[in-house]
Each structure stands twice: as C-alpha cells, then as structure tokens.
Design an enzyme around this catalytic site. Structure first.
Site, PDB file in Angstrom:
ATOM      1  CG  HIS A  73      -5.240 -57.745 -25.480  1.00 61.61           C
ATOM      2  ND1 HIS A  73      -5.076 -57.813 -24.112  1.00 61.61           N
ATOM      3  CD2 HIS A  73      -6.569 -57.839 -25.700  1.00 61.61           C
ATOM      4  CE1 HIS A  73      -6.276 -57.932 -23.547  1.00 61.61           C
ATOM      5  NE2 HIS A  73      -7.179 -57.959 -24.478  1.00 61.61           N
TER       6      HIS A  73
ATOM      7  N   GLY B 223     -21.510 -58.125 -37.207  1.00 62.84           N
ATOM      8  CA  GLY B 223     -20.587 -58.725 -38.171  1.00 62.84           C
ATOM      9  C   GLY B 223     -19.424 -59.408 -37.499  1.00 62.84           C
ATOM     10  CG  ASP B 224     -16.295 -63.017 -37.923  1.00 61.10           C
ATOM     11  OD1 ASP B 224     -15.166 -62.483 -37.891  1.00 61.10           O
ATOM     12  OD2 ASP B 224     -16.483 -64.208 -37.630  1.00 61.10           O
ATOM     13  CG  PHE B 225     -13.230 -58.182 -35.868  1.00 53.94           C
ATOM     14  CD1 PHE B 225     -12.461 -59.299 -35.698  1.00 53.94           C
ATOM     15  CD2 PHE B 225     -13.581 -57.420 -34.748  1.00 53.94           C
ATOM     16  CE1 PHE B 225     -12.051 -59.695 -34.424  1.00 53.94           C
ATOM     17  CE2 PHE B 225     -13.187 -57.807 -33.470  1.00 53.94           C
ATOM     18  CZ  PHE B 225     -12.412 -58.968 -33.311  1.00 53.94           C
TER      19      PHE B 225
ATOM     20  CG  ASP C 201     -18.902 -57.198 -30.465  1.00 53.45           C
ATOM     21  OD1 ASP C 201     -18.785 -58.430 -30.624  1.00 53.45           O
ATOM     22  OD2 ASP C 201     -18.302 -56.580 -29.574  1.00 53.45           O
TER      23      ASP C 201
HETATM   24  C1  SAM Z   1     -12.016 -58.039 -25.040  1.00 53.09           C
HETATM   25  S1  SAM Z   1     -13.549 -57.510 -25.640  1.00 53.09           S
HETATM   26  C2  SAM Z   1     -13.317 -55.775 -25.835  1.00 53.09           C
HETATM   27  C3  SAM Z   1     -14.592 -55.003 -25.741  1.00 53.09           C
HETATM   28  C4  SAM Z   1     -14.468 -53.478 -25.818  1.00 53.09           C
HETATM   29  N1  SAM Z   1     -13.802 -53.029 -27.013  1.00 53.09           N
HETATM   30  C5  SAM Z   1     -13.748 -52.962 -24.593  1.00 53.09           C
HETATM   31  O1  SAM Z   1     -12.576 -52.579 -24.702  1.00 53.09           O
HETATM   32  O2  SAM Z   1     -14.337 -52.943 -23.523  1.00 53.09           O
HETATM   33  C6  SAM Z   1     -13.459 -58.118 -27.306  1.00 53.09           C
HETATM   34  C7  SAM Z   1     -14.698 -57.812 -28.124  1.00 53.09           C
HETATM   35  O3  SAM Z   1     -14.470 -58.271 -29.461  1.00 53.09           O
HETATM   36  C8  SAM Z   1     -15.643 -58.915 -29.924  1.00 53.09           C
HETATM   37  N2  SAM Z   1     -15.285 -59.882 -30.959  1.00 53.09           N
HETATM   38  C9  SAM Z   1     -14.598 -61.032 -30.796  1.00 53.09           C
HETATM   39  N3  SAM Z   1     -14.444 -61.657 -31.980  1.00 53.09           N
HETATM   40  C10 SAM Z   1     -15.049 -60.884 -32.900  1.00 53.09           C
HETATM   41  C11 SAM Z   1     -15.233 -60.992 -34.308  1.00 53.09           C
HETATM   42  N4  SAM Z   1     -14.734 -62.023 -34.981  1.00 53.09           N
HETATM   43  N5  SAM Z   1     -15.888 -60.018 -34.945  1.00 53.09           N
HETATM   44  C12 SAM Z   1     -16.403 -58.962 -34.259  1.00 53.09           C
HETATM   45  N6  SAM Z   1     -16.253 -58.780 -32.929  1.00 53.09           N
HETATM   46  C13 SAM Z   1     -15.595 -59.738 -32.265  1.00 53.09           C
HETATM   47  C14 SAM Z   1     -16.197 -59.566 -28.687  1.00 53.09           C
HETATM   48  O4  SAM Z   1     -17.566 -59.887 -28.825  1.00 53.09           O
HETATM   49  C15 SAM Z   1     -15.941 -58.512 -27.622  1.00 53.09           C
HETATM   50  O5  SAM Z   1     -16.984 -57.591 -27.520  1.00 53.09           O
END
Ligand code: SAM
Length: 366
Positions: free
Chosen positions: A275, A255-257, A229
């Site tokens: 989504h 990291g940043d995905f 994350d």
């Molecule tokens: C809607 S939440 C879902 C969290 C978890 N997977 C769940 O279902 O409870 C989206 C997650 O994606 C992470 N996220 C958003 N942009 C991101 C990025 N560019 N790289 C990595 N993680 C990211 C957010 O920090 C957050 O934890």
C-alpha cells in the site's frame, strides 16, 4: 465587522443563523423515524474532538501515571503538568468517553486502557498513537491533498518518504515501534491461520523490528528465516529479535527491495508494504517476490484490504487516503485487485483471508 469584534447588525444576523441551525438540528433529532437525524453526521463531523483528546492523553502519559495508582484531580494534574483551566474537563471527558473511571473523586484507568496504554506494560500500543499525533497535523491539510494529489507529510517539500522520514534516528525508532504495535495482532493471526507445516523457511520483506518473524517463528519451531529491510533498520531488528530469544533462527537481510534481488525462501511476506507504493511499484515488488520463490512457494501480502465492492472497510479506505497524505503514489486496494496483480505476475492460485479487524491477507501460490 469592526476592529473590536462583530458590529451590532452582524451579531444579530449571527444569532439568528445560529438559532435556526440549532432549531433545525433539534427538529432532526426528535426521534421520529420519518425525519432524518443529524446525529451520525454530528458524531462523525466532530469525532476528531474525542480522538484528539485521546491522542493528547497518551502523549501526556495519563494512563501510565494512573496505572501506578488512582489519583485525585489536583495530584494527577500536577504530575502531568496540566494547567488548572482545562484539566478537569479533559479528565472528565476521558471518563465520559469510557477511557477513564472516576470513583470517590479518584481517577483510574479502565481495564482496557490499563492493559493497552500503560507504557510500563509489554501490551502497550501507545506508539500507534504517537504516529497518530504525527499524522493528525498532516490530516489538517486533507482538502489540499484532495485538490492537488500531493503529499502533505514531511516530504511535502520534496524527497523520497523513507529517506526523509528515517533521517532522524528517534523518528525511525518511534516508527518501527509503532509498526510492531500495529503488526503483532495480524502476525499472531498469520501464525495461526497460514499452513506453515508445509514450509520450512520464510522472510518478511520490509520487516521493521521483526514483529511478524518473531510471532511466526515463536509459534512454529520447525521454521527459520528472518526479515529484509533497509540497512538503518538492522539495529532495531537485532535488538527486538534478541529480546525474543529467537536470534538463532531469525536473521536480518539488509537491502533495498527496488534495487536488490529479494532473498529466497519458501514463504515471503509483505505486511503494510504494497500500500506504500504506486501501481507500477506494486507490480514490480510482486514480480520480484515471484522470482525469489520456489515452485509451490507462497507470497503473503497483508494490509487493510478494502472489500471488493469498496463500501464496507472504511478503515481501509481511510488508510488509503492516509497514503495520499503521506507519500507520492501509495494507495490501498481490494482483494480482487491484489489477486489480479498476483495472477499477472504468474502466481497460479490466490485467496483472501481475514485476519483481525479490518486487516486481511492475500496469499499467492507460485
Ligand atoms: C509500513 S512499514 C511496514 C513494516 C512491517 N512490515 C509491518 O507491517 O509492521 C514499511 C517497511 O518497509 C521498509 N522499506 C521501505 N522502503 C524499503 C526499501 N526500498 N527496501 C526495503 N525495505 C523498505 C521500511 O523500512 C519499513 O520497515
């Protein structure tokens, strides 16, 4: 209309129209099956009244207070800081809606609200409603969102959702806690339904606090892995995982995905991730997962997957509208949509499996 209110003719017109509407409504609810009933329309159209009353009850701590002991009106209202004008109607509305009980003038929780809405219990899911209270005001602008296609949330005036949203540490923590409350049920189902015995490592991509890794590793001793994350999420993940006692098998990958490669593992999971993003970004994330998996590895995506006919999973469709409100391109999708994206990324097999309530997982095998 005069400055003092409706003038006499306006009042007469108003009363006549109201009278006609009430009469029409009562004719429609006579119970005669050949005449349409307005009941469902009325219940849905004004359903937000009960919904907002529950959000306020959680916000005020009604259920946490009553979990300590049943209380009479005056004492409960004083403890919650409620004005006498609305307190009785508010609490009795909660009784009528099945969220509280009242016996001998003492209010108490129902078994459900006591279990899920008492902040002192580990089963508390009130964080979800804190998120509900947050989006409630943005949903007031749904019509604008539908007309413009533009987000109505904190990013209304610009900025990328997670950058803007995570700027306040308390908001970040609240959001991550809400994600754990939302995800624990589906995560338990994934721990039970996915054939984990075929795999050794897994990483939850966009893991938030790590509710899914904790459920999966807690149920399968042979597995190790963790969560990926954004870096600001690390302290919340470390704290949550440490409190589960699974810190030796679960680690955080910052990291940043979109800009970093995804960490390699036998199984990658994306829960409530796809989504959030537009179609091009969804394709990119799936392609990156494919690249990080070994042959035979699996990608699990779970969301409120919409039924292929787009007729039944109202929750999935409304959550998709929530993406319209929240961010710039996100939308929910059907199982068939997702399976098509998996196939175009190169996955050789895929299937959809229901988890809990409106949530399903789509599994792709490389
Ligand atoms: C809607 S939440 C879902 C969290 C978890 N997977 C769940 O279902 O409870 C989206 C997650 O994606 C992470 N996220 C958003 N942009 C991101 C990025 N560019 N790289 C990595 N993680 C990211 C957010 O920090 C957050 O934890």
């Amino acid at each position: 209309m005069s400055a003092d209110g409706p003038s006499r003719p306006d009042v007469a017109v108003y009363r006549r129209c109201l009278g006609e509407a009430v009469q029409m409504h009562s004719e429609m609810t006579t119970g005669d099956p050949t005449t349409p009933s307005a009941e469902r329309i009325m219940a849905l159209g004004l359903g937000f009244l009960g919904s907002k009353a529950l959000l306020s009850a959680v916000e005020l701590g009604v259920f946490s207070e009553l979990a300590k002991e049943p209380l009479p009106l005056e004492v409960l209202a004083a403890r919650l800081g409620l004005h006498p004008r609305g307190s009785r109607d508010f609490l009795d509305a909660m009784v009528a809606l099945g969220m509280l009980q009242r016996m001998d003038d003492l209010y108490s929780n129902t078994p459900e609200t006591d279990f899920f809405l008492d902040q002192a219990k580990p089963s508390y899911i009130g964080e979800i409603f804190n998120l509900g209270t947050r989006i409630y005001r943005f949903w007031g602008a749904l019509t604008d969102a539908l007309r413009t296609g533009l987000p109505q949330s904190e990013i209304k005036d610009g900025g990328a959702f997670f950058d803007v949203f995570y700027r306040e540490p308390e908001r970040l923590r609240q959001f991550l806690r809400a994600m754990s409350a939302l995800t624990t049920g589906p995560a338990m189902a994934i721990a039970g339904k996915f054939p984990w015995q075929r795999y050794r490592t897994f990483i939850d991509i966009g893991c938030a606090e790590g509710a899914l890794p904790v459920q999966v590793a807690g149920s399968h001793q042979h597995l190790s892995g963790g969560g990926f994350d954004l870096p600001p999420v690390a302290p919340a993940f470390d704290e949550y995982v440490k409190s589960s006692g699974l810190g030796d098998r679960l680690q955080f990958y910052p990291g940043d995905f979109f800009t970093d490669p995804l960490p390699a593992a036998d199984v990658l999971i994306m829960g409530h991730i796809l989504h959030d993003w537009n179609l091009e970004e969804k394709h990119l994330l799936i392609r990156k997962a494919y690249a990080a998996l070994p042959t035979g590895g699996a990608l699990i995506a779970y969301d409120s997957i919409i039924d292929d006919e787009r007729r039944e999973n109202a929750h999935g469709l409304l959550i998709s509208l929530n993406m319209l409100i929240e961010n710039e391109g996100g939308f929910d999708y059907t199982g068939a949509d997702c399976r098509g994206w998996l196939e175009s990324a190169g996955f050789s097999e895929s299937y959809v499996e229901p988890l809990v309530g409106p949530i399903s997982m789509v599994v792709g095998i490389k």
